[in-house]
Design an enzyme around this catalytic site. Structure first.
Site, PDB file in Angstrom:
ATOM      1  N   TRP A 119       0.728  -1.259   0.061  1.00 48.15           N
ATOM      2  CA  TRP A 119      -0.185   0.030   0.152  1.00 48.15           C
ATOM      3  C   TRP A 119       0.886   1.220  -0.037  1.00 48.15           C
ATOM      4  O   TRP A 119       0.671   2.349  -0.614  1.00 48.15           O
ATOM      5  CB  TRP A 119      -0.915   0.044   1.284  1.00 48.15           C
ATOM      6  N   HIS A 120       1.853   1.141   0.707  1.00 49.44           N
ATOM      7  CA  HIS A 120       3.013   2.264   0.846  1.00 49.44           C
ATOM      8  C   HIS A 120       3.409   2.605  -0.629  1.00 49.44           C
ATOM      9  O   HIS A 120       3.643   3.812  -0.841  1.00 49.44           O
ATOM     10  CB  HIS A 120       4.042   2.197   1.952  1.00 49.44           C
ATOM     11  N   GLY A 121       3.790   1.809  -1.456  1.00 45.10           N
ATOM     12  CA  GLY A 121       4.349   2.166  -2.581  1.00 45.10           C
ATOM     13  C   GLY A 121       4.741   0.870  -3.613  1.00 45.10           C
ATOM     14  O   GLY A 121       4.320  -0.044  -3.179  1.00 45.10           O
ATOM     15  N   PHE A 143       2.906   7.945  -1.602  1.00 45.38           N
ATOM     16  CA  PHE A 143       2.055   7.069  -1.348  1.00 45.38           C
ATOM     17  C   PHE A 143       0.645   7.249  -1.725  1.00 45.38           C
ATOM     18  O   PHE A 143      -0.287   6.682  -1.508  1.00 45.38           O
ATOM     19  CB  PHE A 143       2.215   6.215   0.133  1.00 45.38           C
TER      20      PHE A 143
END
Lengths: 293, 458
Positions: free
Chosen positions: B322-324, B458
């Site tokens: 989800w972050h990257g 993000f």
């Protein structure tokens, strides 16, 4: 609204008190800032110095990190070193134009002419605290940020910190410089030299030289003497494709200008390009002597 | 538009002036929606349509759920649509890169799409609204109708303080807050405290440390001393905390200025004495979102220990992604997921309350674990990570840069002091205001160069 007024008054009151105490201490102490936390902070403080235009420097040096190696106190008091780490001479020239400074002579470093101009440095150094306020309140300047003060205090405490020549006694300090060689790592020099041997992209070099030529013409029209300066670098780098291409391009574009290349009998670089501390002082002495002649 | 820009100051002053102006009272919510859309469009006007698409789908799905028209189907469609938008626009580069030589025309087309700012946040808000509506946690707007519901949905999703980098607000917490706000109701203590703290963390700590942590790069790392490499990692650990908590804190302060309450996103995470404790303190809004909408639906810890470990690892790996959109983020998530599972298997998740020495050791251990993990955040290339770690082990004979270490320590000290001295120890409101005044003084005297927030990517 009452809560807003009481909160803002208290918070702003403490902030103003903190800033006032700090600015007063700086004004009284006038500390000498010798260290900056990083290259960018150093560049901003230098750019700010030009924009504030304190004093009337007779000579301004514009260039890159090669010139940064020369400490201020090894240059005459009425000289200003506008060399910026990671930038080239055109950045210093642009800043000079944006500032009210009108020096009698501008010394332009040619070694890194291929580095593109940084167009935002002057804007960044101009804000957010207005320059007139910074001119009158020293403590608000980038140069006197608390972190710079902390580091300079630490630097002054360190044993073996390079001594500064007493004011007005630069010639004697130059003569008293030890003749020993700077300690350098041959392994590092050899590795870095390989990186310096790449030739510049011709189109980029042409553009940079054109920008330099235009800036030099504007200075000449104002009656400023322009001197081209080639810092001494490792002989392998000096004879390499990058330095040769730059030298030829600048000579071709600006054939009539005075060209100085101060070379003491012995000098060492830390990486083929940047002078080691003692060598930088020797070269500074040599430059001052050549330009005073 | 970023919070630490002059444009934002002008924008906020205009928004607040009109928002509380008696003549515009009836249109407060509409004005806030409009202002938020302008805020978003400032950076990427072309991608405003994607934001509106996500909000429109979310509104239609949640409206159908609240109205009771095929609620399960509507909720499923709403969740799937938001996940599809996220997957398509965020992971296009990852898919194309992973395909390598077989990329083809479709892959090349995917590579041309830009990453919309805040997509991870606004799609998660969309999912939260649909799911919370289905669970009966979202009250209907009165009078209930598609227009009003659409307006409220838009505000929830595009509310500018939290639009691009959170905190992630659950619909059940935000939607009931939507309504007319009065200037007299503003809690100015909250506004001052969080705004000043946030700006201090961002412009004094994070922006200044950013100049140092640019040296976390390979192959340049090979010529740095082991101590420098360790200190740079510690510096990055402090920077990412100051950057992200700084953003969240400013968002909380600005939301309070507009009469809205956002959740506290960080609770001194670097004094966590277990990895589980760290995730109760770091990016709390994401952790609680993942727990509520992913970990518990997967079975949580109710289906035996093995399934619990698997759930932890899966949830953290997805949380990492989800972050990257890079495999390094998934590995970072796995690093934490495996850490959580091992910790749970060893019975160490509960911390060491009451045993100060053991707790101190555990805090240091968790900090080292988390800090090492940030390397995967900073260096997306695995080869670089290995080079960095190898240089850290090998370069013990190189002399460290005292200057660099001192700068990092100077900026880390306020952050560690913040962790060790909880705000209530400052006691009275007067002392808190004095502290905020000093922080404001530091902002004036020692701000770094303006940088975008790390979590914007993000």
């Amino acid at each position: 609204m009452r809560s807003f007024i009481s909160s803002s008054r208290a918070v702003l009151g403490w902030a103003v008190a903190a800033v006032t105490i700090y600015a007063t201490a700086i004004e009284i102490g006038r500390p000498r800032i010798m260290l900056h936390p990083d290259q960018h902070s150093y560049n901003l403080a230098r750019a700010e110095r030009a924009l504030l235009a304190e004093g009337t420097p007779s000579t301004v040096i514009v260039g890159s990190s090669l010139g940064v190696r020369v400490p201020d106190d090894w240059l005459p008091r009425d000289w200003l070193n506008l060399s910026f780490g990671g930038k080239g001479a055109t950045t210093g020239l642009a800043l000079l134009e944006a500032s009210p400074l009108r020096p009698r002579r501008v010394v332009v470093e040619v070694n890194t002419v291929d580095v593109p101009m940084d167009k935002v440095l002057a804007a960044e150094a101009s804000g957010p605290i207005p320059l007139p306020l910074r001119r009158s309140v020293r403590g608000l300047r980038i140069e006197y940020r608390p972190i710079n003060l902390l580091l300079s205090g630490f630097g002054a405490l360190r044993s073996g910190a390079a001594p500064s020549p007493r004011s007005g006694n630069l010639q004697a300090a130059c003569e008293a410089l030890p003749r020993s060689a700077d300690p350098t790592s041959q392994e590092v020099v050899a590795r870095e030299i390989q990186r310096q041997l790449e030739a510049p992209v011709p189109a980029g070099l042409d553009r940079s030289v054109s920008e330099l030529q235009a800036a030099v013409s504007r200075l000449a029209m104002q009656g400023t003497e322009v001197v081209l300066l080639e810092w001494p670098v490792d002989p392998q780098v000096a004879a390499g494709p990058r330095q040769t291409a730059i030298r030829n391009a600048v000579r071709e574009a600006m054939p009539g200008l005075r060209w100085v290349s101060p070379k003491p009998n012995e000098f060492q670089t830390e990486d083929g390009l940047h002078l080691a501390p003692l060598s930088a002082r020797r070269v500074a002495c040599e430059l001052v002597r050549e330009l005073s002649a | 538009m970023i919070f630490n820009s002059f444009a934002f100051v002008v924008f906020l002053a205009t928004v607040v002036f009109v928002y509380y102006h008696p003549a515009a009272r009836r249109w407060q919510i509409e004005w806030l929606v409009l202002a938020s859309l302008f805020f978003y469009a400032w950076e990427q006007p072309a991608l405003l349509s994607l934001l509106l698409l996500s909000a429109t789908i979310t509104s239609a799905a949640s409206y159908a759920v609240l109205k009771g028209a095929e609620p399960r189907l509507a909720a499923t469609l709403g969740v799937v649509a938001n996940l599809s938008i996220l997957a398509f626009f965020k992971y296009n580069h990852l898919v194309a890169d992973s395909l390598g030589a077989q990329i083809g025309g479709v892959g090349r087309m995917l590579l041309l799409l830009p990453l919309p700012i805040g997509i991870s946040f606004f799609t998660f808000h969309g999912i939260s609204l649909v799911v919370d509506a289905w669970r009966g946690k979202v009250p209907k707007a009165e009078p209930f109708g598609p227009g009003r519901h659409y307006r409220n949905t838009l505000l929830y999703i595009v509310f500018f303080p939290q639009l691009v980098a959170g905190p992630i607000v659950k619909a059940a917490d935000f939607m009931p807050q939507i309504g007319w706000k009065k200037l007299d109701d503003i809690d100015w203590r909250v506004v001052f405290h969080y705004t000043v703290l946030g700006y201090f963390l961002k412009v004094v700590i994070a922006d200044n440390l950013a100049q140092q942590t640019t040296f976390i790069a390979c192959p340049a790392c090979q010529s740095l001393a082991s101590i420098d490499l360790v200190m740079l990692l510690v510096g990055y650990s402090v920077q990412i905390f100051a950057d992200f908590w700084g953003y969240s804190s400013i968002a909380i302060g600005i939301a309070a200025l507009l009469g809205y309450r956002l959740p506290i996103n960080f609770n001194r995470p670097y004094i966590a004495d277990s990895i589980a404790d760290f995730w109760r303190r770091w990016h709390i809004s994401l952790s609680s979102f993942l727990r509520e909408y992913l970990y518990i639906p997967l079975g949580g810890n109710r289906r035996g220990p093995v399934r619990t470990y698997v759930n932890l690892i899966v949830v953290m790996a997805l949380g990492g992604l989800w972050h990257g959109a890079a495999w390094s983020y998934a590995v970072w998530g796995l690093w934490h997921g495996v850490g959580l599972a091992v910790e749970r298997a060893c019975g160490a998740s509960e911390g060491a309350a009451g045993r100060p020495l053991l707790r101190a050791f555990r805090i240091a251990g968790v900090f080292a674990f988390v800090t090492l993990g940030w390397l995967l955040f900073k260096l997306p290339d695995f080869g670089d990570v290995i080079q960095y770690l190898a240089a850290m082990a090998a370069n013990t004979d190189i002399r460290p840069s005292l200057l660099r270490c001192l700068v990092i320590v100077a900026y880390a000290v306020p952050v560690f002091a913040y962790h060790l001295l909880p705000s209530r120890r400052f006691g009275t409101v007067e002392r808190q205001m004095a502290m905020e005044g000093l922080l404001l003084g530091a902002i004036i005297l020692n701000s770094g160069s303006s940088n975008a927030f790390i979590y914007f990517q993000f």
